[in-house]
Design a protein around this motif. Structure first.
Motif, mmCIF file in Angstrom:
data_model
loop_
_atom_site.group_PDB
_atom_site.id
_atom_site.type_symbol
_atom_site.label_atom_id
_atom_site.label_comp_id
_atom_site.label_asym_id
_atom_site.label_seq_id
_atom_site.Cartn_x
_atom_site.Cartn_y
_atom_site.Cartn_z
ATOM 1 N N ARG A 26 1.226 2.612 -12.382
ATOM 2 C CA ARG A 26 -0.179 2.678 -11.943
ATOM 3 C C ARG A 26 -0.501 4.103 -11.515
ATOM 4 O O ARG A 26 0.387 4.833 -11.082
ATOM 5 C CB ARG A 26 -0.394 1.745 -10.744
ATOM 6 C CG ARG A 26 -0.118 0.287 -11.069
ATOM 7 C CD ARG A 26 -0.114 -0.595 -9.849
ATOM 8 N NE ARG A 26 -1.393 -0.548 -9.160
ATOM 9 C CZ ARG A 26 -1.555 -0.899 -7.887
ATOM 10 N NH1 ARG A 26 -0.530 -1.308 -7.172
ATOM 11 N NH2 ARG A 26 -2.732 -0.848 -7.331
ATOM 12 N N TYR A 31 -2.517 3.052 -5.143
ATOM 13 C CA TYR A 31 -1.804 2.493 -3.995
ATOM 14 C C TYR A 31 -2.553 2.765 -2.687
ATOM 15 O O TYR A 31 -2.641 1.895 -1.819
ATOM 16 C CB TYR A 31 -0.380 3.055 -3.934
ATOM 17 C CG TYR A 31 0.429 2.669 -5.147
ATOM 18 C CD1 TYR A 31 1.087 1.444 -5.215
ATOM 19 C CD2 TYR A 31 0.516 3.521 -6.249
ATOM 20 C CE1 TYR A 31 1.815 1.082 -6.332
ATOM 21 C CE2 TYR A 31 1.240 3.170 -7.371
ATOM 22 C CZ TYR A 31 1.885 1.944 -7.415
ATOM 23 O OH TYR A 31 2.600 1.584 -8.530
ATOM 24 N N SER A 32 -3.098 3.958 -2.553
ATOM 25 C CA SER A 32 -3.840 4.306 -1.339
ATOM 26 C C SER A 32 -5.139 3.516 -1.252
ATOM 27 O O SER A 32 -5.502 3.021 -0.180
ATOM 28 C CB SER A 32 -4.132 5.803 -1.309
ATOM 29 O OG SER A 32 -2.925 6.527 -1.275
ATOM 30 N N GLU A 34 -5.745 0.598 -2.642
ATOM 31 C CA GLU A 34 -5.372 -0.795 -2.385
ATOM 32 C C GLU A 34 -5.017 -1.014 -0.913
ATOM 33 O O GLU A 34 -5.429 -2.011 -0.310
ATOM 34 C CB GLU A 34 -4.187 -1.170 -3.271
ATOM 35 C CG GLU A 34 -3.714 -2.598 -3.123
ATOM 36 C CD GLU A 34 -2.559 -2.885 -4.068
ATOM 37 O OE1 GLU A 34 -1.389 -2.765 -3.630
ATOM 38 O OE2 GLU A 34 -2.829 -3.208 -5.226
ATOM 39 N N ALA A 35 -4.267 -0.102 -0.326
ATOM 40 C CA ALA A 35 -3.881 -0.249 1.084
ATOM 41 C C ALA A 35 -5.106 -0.169 1.993
ATOM 42 O O ALA A 35 -5.241 -0.964 2.923
ATOM 43 C CB ALA A 35 -2.864 0.826 1.471
ATOM 44 N N CYS A 61 -10.193 1.151 -9.380
ATOM 45 C CA CYS A 61 -9.262 0.613 -8.381
ATOM 46 C C CYS A 61 -9.991 -0.062 -7.223
ATOM 47 O O CYS A 61 -9.364 -0.657 -6.352
ATOM 48 C CB CYS A 61 -8.373 1.727 -7.835
ATOM 49 S SG CYS A 61 -7.242 2.419 -9.054
ATOM 50 N N PRO A 109 1.900 6.662 -2.075
ATOM 51 C CA PRO A 109 2.029 5.333 -2.671
ATOM 52 C C PRO A 109 2.741 4.307 -1.795
ATOM 53 O O PRO A 109 2.664 3.112 -2.079
ATOM 54 C CB PRO A 109 2.822 5.596 -3.957
ATOM 55 C CG PRO A 109 3.593 6.840 -3.667
ATOM 56 C CD PRO A 109 2.695 7.666 -2.781
ATOM 57 N N PHE A 110 3.381 4.745 -0.726
ATOM 58 C CA PHE A 110 4.081 3.790 0.125
ATOM 59 C C PHE A 110 3.290 3.406 1.365
ATOM 60 O O PHE A 110 3.780 2.646 2.202
ATOM 61 C CB PHE A 110 5.464 4.334 0.512
ATOM 62 C CG PHE A 110 6.323 4.595 -0.692
ATOM 63 C CD1 PHE A 110 6.725 3.557 -1.516
ATOM 64 C CD2 PHE A 110 6.706 5.882 -1.022
ATOM 65 C CE1 PHE A 110 7.497 3.788 -2.640
ATOM 66 C CE2 PHE A 110 7.482 6.127 -2.149
ATOM 67 C CZ PHE A 110 7.873 5.082 -2.962
ATOM 68 N N SER A 112 0.805 1.317 3.539
ATOM 69 C CA SER A 112 0.534 -0.120 3.445
ATOM 70 C C SER A 112 -0.693 -0.495 4.273
ATOM 71 O O SER A 112 -1.063 0.209 5.216
ATOM 72 C CB SER A 112 1.735 -0.923 3.949
ATOM 73 O OG SER A 112 1.878 -0.742 5.353
#
Length: 136
Positions: A26, A31-32, A34-35, A61, A109-110, A112
């Motif tokens: 992706r 990721y950012s 989405e979080a 997104c 990306p990590f 949350s």
């Protein structure tokens, strides 16, 4: 209003197109976004960018891209605080006062939703800012 601002300029020099490069299948910015959305802490999750491709991916997104960041805030010497202030002033200039703003890096990306909520909870005690850190 509570605002999440994800800065993502198009002209990265060290790693070209880093904000939208694939990471585990992706675009890394996904990721950012989405979080931030998943945290349910914000009225708006926006991406501040000067780049049409980044804007299109951010929208796909689920983020908003309500403006194109000015060139004066998109060079190698731009200060992050100026980008955040620009976004806040953009909303306030349209009669939408910002109570709180959160900067979420596009290349995290990590990050949350839980970590973002934890930061918001820390601010509920009357603090003026919070920053996430982790051990390495």
């Amino acid at each position: 209003m509570k605002l999440a601002i994800i800065p993502a300029r198009g002209g990265s020099k060290r790693i070209a197109r880093k904000n939208i490069r694939p990471f585990a299948g992706r675009p890394v910015i996904a990721y950012s976004v989405e979080a931030a959305l998943g945290s349910r802490c914000f009225d708006h999750v926006i991406v501040s960018t000067d780049d049409d491709e980044i804007a299109d991916i951010a929208r796909a997104c689920g983020a908003e891209v309500p403006f194109t960041r000015p060139a004066a805030l998109s060079d190698d010497h731009t200060v992050l605080a100026d980008v955040i202030v620009h976004a806040i002033e953009w909303f306030e200039g349209r009669g939408q006062p910002v109570q709180a703003a959160c900067c979420v890096f596009a290349t995290a990306p990590f990050v949350s939703a839980a970590a973002i909520r934890q930061g918001a909870d820390a601010l509920a005690g009357g603090k003026s800012f919070a920053i996430a850190v982790t051990s390495f």
